[in-house]
Design an enzyme around this catalytic site. Sequence first.
Site, short mmCIF file in Angstrom:
data_model
loop_
_atom_site.label_atom_id
_atom_site.label_comp_id
_atom_site.label_asym_id
_atom_site.label_seq_id
_atom_site.Cartn_x
_atom_site.Cartn_y
_atom_site.Cartn_z
N PRO A 31 22.72 -34.97 45.55
CA PRO A 31 22.64 -34.49 46.62
C PRO A 31 22.51 -33.18 46.79
CG PRO A 31 24.75 -35.48 46.87
CD PRO A 31 24.26 -35.55 45.53
N LEU A 32 21.41 -32.31 47.40
CA LEU A 32 21.56 -30.86 47.14
C LEU A 32 21.00 -30.38 48.53
CD1 LEU A 32 19.93 -30.10 43.85
CD2 LEU A 32 22.32 -29.58 44.30
N SER A 33 22.04 -29.91 49.56
CA SER A 33 21.54 -29.45 50.81
C SER A 33 20.40 -28.38 50.69
CB SER A 33 22.68 -28.92 51.41
OG SER A 33 22.54 -28.53 52.77
N GLN A 85 23.42 -39.69 51.67
CA GLN A 85 24.81 -39.08 51.71
C GLN A 85 25.41 -38.64 53.24
OE1 GLN A 85 26.13 -35.21 50.41
NE2 GLN A 85 27.51 -36.21 48.98
N CYS A 115 32.12 -31.00 49.61
CA CYS A 115 31.40 -29.82 49.92
C CYS A 115 32.55 -28.67 50.04
CB CYS A 115 30.72 -30.12 51.21
SG CYS A 115 29.71 -28.38 51.74
N ASN A 215 29.97 -34.83 36.85
CA ASN A 215 29.06 -33.90 37.67
C ASN A 215 29.64 -32.50 37.47
OD1 ASN A 215 28.85 -32.35 40.77
ND2 ASN A 215 26.92 -32.67 39.61
N GLY A 216 28.71 -31.54 37.14
CA GLY A 216 29.12 -30.09 36.98
C GLY A 216 28.58 -29.59 35.64
N SER A 239 22.56 -31.28 38.96
CA SER A 239 22.47 -30.55 40.32
C SER A 239 21.75 -29.09 40.24
CB SER A 239 23.87 -30.23 40.89
OG SER A 239 24.57 -31.50 40.96
#
Length: 351
Positions: A31-33, A85, A115, A215-216, A239
């Site tokens: 998910p990426l805002s 999400q 977040c 993740n990362g 991401s």
Amino acid sequence: MVTLSPSLKARVSTPLKIGDFEVKSRVLQSPLSGVTDMVFRRLVRRYAPESMMYTEMVNATGLHYVKNLPKIMEVDPNERPISIQLFDCRPDFLAEAAVKAVAEGADTVDINMGCPVNKITKNGGGSSLLRQPEVAEAIVREVVKSVDVPVTVKTRIGWNDREIIILDFAKRMQDAGAKMITVHGRTRAQGYNGNARWEWIARVKEVLSIPVIANGDIFSVEAAVKCLEQTGADGVMCSRGTLGYPFLVGEIDHFLKTGEILLPPTPIQRLECAREHLQALWEYKGDRGVRQARKHMTWYAKGFVGAADLRGQLSMVNTVHQGFELIDYAIAQLVNGYEPEEETESSFALV
Ligand SMILES: Cc1cc2nc3c(=O)[nH]c(=O)nc-3n(C[C@H](O)[C@H](O)[C@H](O)COP(=O)(O)O)c2cc1C
């Protein structure tokens, strides 16, 4: 040269099981805002049709007070697998929001507990839940009770270096009923700085029985393979590597399934994708879509002489036609002979 070892191949060749739900890919689009709207997900899915995608995070309190669903929660009935999400700190609002998410078509509901942004943490959501594990637990229990799809959690390794509590936290989430956990290997205090500490993800994997997604810093096939090998994780989530590069999830997925490295897109193909992205955002959101497309277009325009100037111009376009003109002109120049750009600046100007 990256190779797919027989042991890794065997590990990733079965579906990812999130509770009763099966996903035929071990690579997920995070998910990426401000990024992973329906338009972006459609581009990613073209190259990674079996991968799980996530909406941008949706505020559960906001949802409680409005009649209509926000556009960021919109899901195309044909796009699956898809997770919606949610973020918040109130178990009741989150449970209510989860019901709406499932009605919209979510295959899983993910709770954001990572977040780092002040606006979110000061209201008790996002990574601040790492400091309130009992609230996080109550949230998962309540949401699990309210829906019959798997509930998952995405979080970080801790609040700061003195509070790396992910092992205990992850176990609590599993005990509360979460069916998968995604761990971003940074603390909240790190923001997006420094390296993701994959060693913590390996430790989480050792103590949980539900799938653990790493993740990362997954910016390439090589990084994905290294991460899967070092962490033993059940999958990787991409991401920032997908910003201006909706090809990444598909490239990694293809490699894990076949052992083959796909040829990367040329600068011209990336610009063609930028054009398509701009057009689709304009059709979907009108002028607001054009303003949102500015950042995407600057992320695509990379890797050739003149790219820096083009990025400057793209960041200021006001109409879809200005965007088309700039991109078409750049493509025409490239068709006449392109020289690779010397990359000097950092690629991502984010939060
Ligand atoms: C622009 C931007 C928006 C993000 N929005 C969300 C979000 O809505 N929900 C979420 O869980 N994480 C969000 N993240 C965090 C990413 O999903 C991911 O955990 C983080 O970027 C680490 O992965 P990376 O090092 O591969 O970028 C966002 C990150 C960025 C850069």
